[in-house]
Design an enzyme around this catalytic site. Structure first.
Site, PDB file in Angstrom:
ATOM      1  N   SER A 208      35.909   2.640  47.317  1.00 40.92           N
ATOM      2  CA  SER A 208      36.413   1.827  46.213  1.00 40.92           C
ATOM      3  C   SER A 208      37.379   2.656  45.378  1.00 40.92           C
ATOM      4  CB  SER A 208      35.247   1.306  45.353  1.00 40.92           C
ATOM      5  OG  SER A 208      35.703   0.352  44.409  1.00 40.92           O
ATOM      6  N   ASN A 209      37.622   2.241  44.146  1.00 37.60           N
ATOM      7  CA  ASN A 209      38.502   2.971  43.237  1.00 37.60           C
ATOM      8  C   ASN A 209      37.960   2.894  41.824  1.00 37.60           C
ATOM      9  OD1 ASN A 209      39.636   0.488  41.963  1.00 37.60           O
ATOM     10  ND2 ASN A 209      40.466   0.166  44.018  1.00 37.60           N
ATOM     11  N   ARG A 210      38.692   3.440  40.867  1.00 38.92           N
ATOM     12  CA  ARG A 210      38.181   3.595  39.502  1.00 38.92           C
ATOM     13  C   ARG A 210      38.479   2.401  38.585  1.00 38.92           C
ATOM     14  NH1 ARG A 210      36.713   8.967  38.755  1.00 38.92           N
ATOM     15  NH2 ARG A 210      37.586  10.446  40.258  1.00 38.92           N
TER      16      ARG A 210
END
Length: 401
Positions: A208-210
């Protein structure tokens, strides 16, 4: 703009409560139907009789009327109002709203409301500056409440600084502006994506990402409050939002987000791609948890679908599409390239090189670029204010078309 609008005015225990009389008169002259709710503390500063006479309605102060035995239904009151104004709003009332501590009729009505809520603080300088007050204000702003900043001047304590209740004329103008904006967006259908996507490796792990989703949720709130019918397609985030004009669809993967966007795209007047969609997803997903048995593991990835690019190819002339670009170098050139490639009408650029911008922050600093490569640059603001800036750009565009 206020003719026929149902306005609920909450008056709390501040020396500035006397200004509520002037505010009620202005609202009545503007054609609004005004119902006043007072806290017990407010009655020590201005009488219910004064506000009842001016508003032409009995003032409500408790859950029951001891003389008639009737019940003041907080749920019905919250649903009745087109807008709620808390003026003056004390530190105690703001704290109650922020924590959900409902010990009086006004707080119960606030918790039941589905309309925009305008909060005009009034308190002494040190109380207004105290971290607990600031945290409560930030919390309520995050819920979508609209704050009318206090004025600067001499306070009841004799101190000079922020904390004076905004003048009734300022509060009235803020309310009129809200309803004038709403008429432009009324009936428009807006599709917004928000948050990250998660791409599973196995039943317990994912890529995923932030992205926190805060920008997309702020946009959804802004357009819903303006009267548009908003569909928010959200990846997994730790955020909540509720509005009568808002429908939320929860997804996890890029593929699921694409499917949802395809379903709603054709029927939308405005599409905002604010989600941070994963660029790659694992080619193979393990059906069982991957064990830590090997010193190294190779992970084979494949590209996810380009949601914005795919939909840009089928965009109709009447539709407006906004994309986002988070860049670290050659920011404006890369954003302009993305604007053209994906057939956007606008692209919102933010740079990780700007302090306070990008993922996870409550603030953002943006530049908005249109198809003619005109650039509007904005200073660092809260994401709610950024959403309002983007809303204003689109409302202006709609009003011109």
């Amino acid at each position: 703009m206020l003719k026929g609008k149902k306005i609920l005015l909450g008056v709390t225990g501040s020396i500035a409560a006397y200004k509520a009389a002037f505010l009620v008169r202005l609202l009545i002259k503007a054609g609004a139907d005004v119902q006043v709710i007072m806290t017990e503390a407010a009655k020590g500063f201005i009488t219910p009789l004064t506000l009842a006479t001016l508003s032409r309605h009995p003032v409500l102060t408790s859950f029951t009327n001891s003389e008639t035995g009737s019940w003041n239904n907080h749920v019905e009151l919250g649903l009745w109002a087109d807008a709620i104004i808390i003026a003056p709003a004390t530190a105690k009332t703001i704290s109650g709203f922020a924590t959900g501590y409902s010990d009086d009729l006004l707080t119960a009505v606030y918790l039941s409301a589905r309309c925009p809520v305008f909060i005009a603080p009034a308190m002494d300088l040190d109380m207004y500056r105290h971290p607990s007050t600031k945290n409560n204000i930030d919390t309520l702003a995050g819920y979508g409440n609209i704050f009318i900043n206090p004025g600067f001047g001499e306070l009841a304590s004799g101190l000079i600084g922020d904390g004076r209740l905004a003048e009734p004329e300022v509060i009235l103008t803020t309310l009129e502006k809200h309803f004038s904006v709403k008429s432009t967006a009324l009936g428009k259908r807006v599709l917004i994506t928000a948050g990250p996507t998660v791409e599973p490796l196995d039943p317990v792990r994912f890529i995923s990402n932030r992205s926190s989703g805060k920008m997309g949720y702020a946009l959804a709130r802004a357009f819903a409050y303006a009267g548009a019918q908003v569909t928010l397609i959200s990846g997994p985030v730790d955020l909540t939002i509720a509005d009568i004009n808002l429908h939320i669809i929860q997804v996890e993967t890029a593929e699921q987000m694409l499917t949802a966007v395809q379903h709603y795209f054709e029927g939308s007047d405005l599409i905002i791609f604010a989600a941070a969609v994963a660029d790659y997803t694992p080619r193979y997903v393990a059906s069982q948890k991957i064990k830590k048995s090997m010193p190294e593991m190779e992970l084979e990835l494949k590209k996810t679908a380009d949601i914005a690019g795919t939909m840009g190819k089928i965009k109709k002339d009447h539709q407006l599409v906004i994309g986002f670009a988070l860049e670290t170098e050659n920011e404006k050139e890369n954003a302009a390239d993305k604007l053209a490639r994906k057939n956007f009408d606008y692209i919102v650029l933010n740079s990780l090189n700007d302090s306070g911008a990008g993922f996870a922050h409550d603030t953002n600093k943006i530049s908005v670029i249109d198809k003619k490569l005109n650039i509007q640059e904005f200073s660092l603001k809260s994401k709610k204010e950024v959403a309002d800036d983007i809303l204003e750009i689109i409302l202006k565009k709609w009003s011109e078309s």
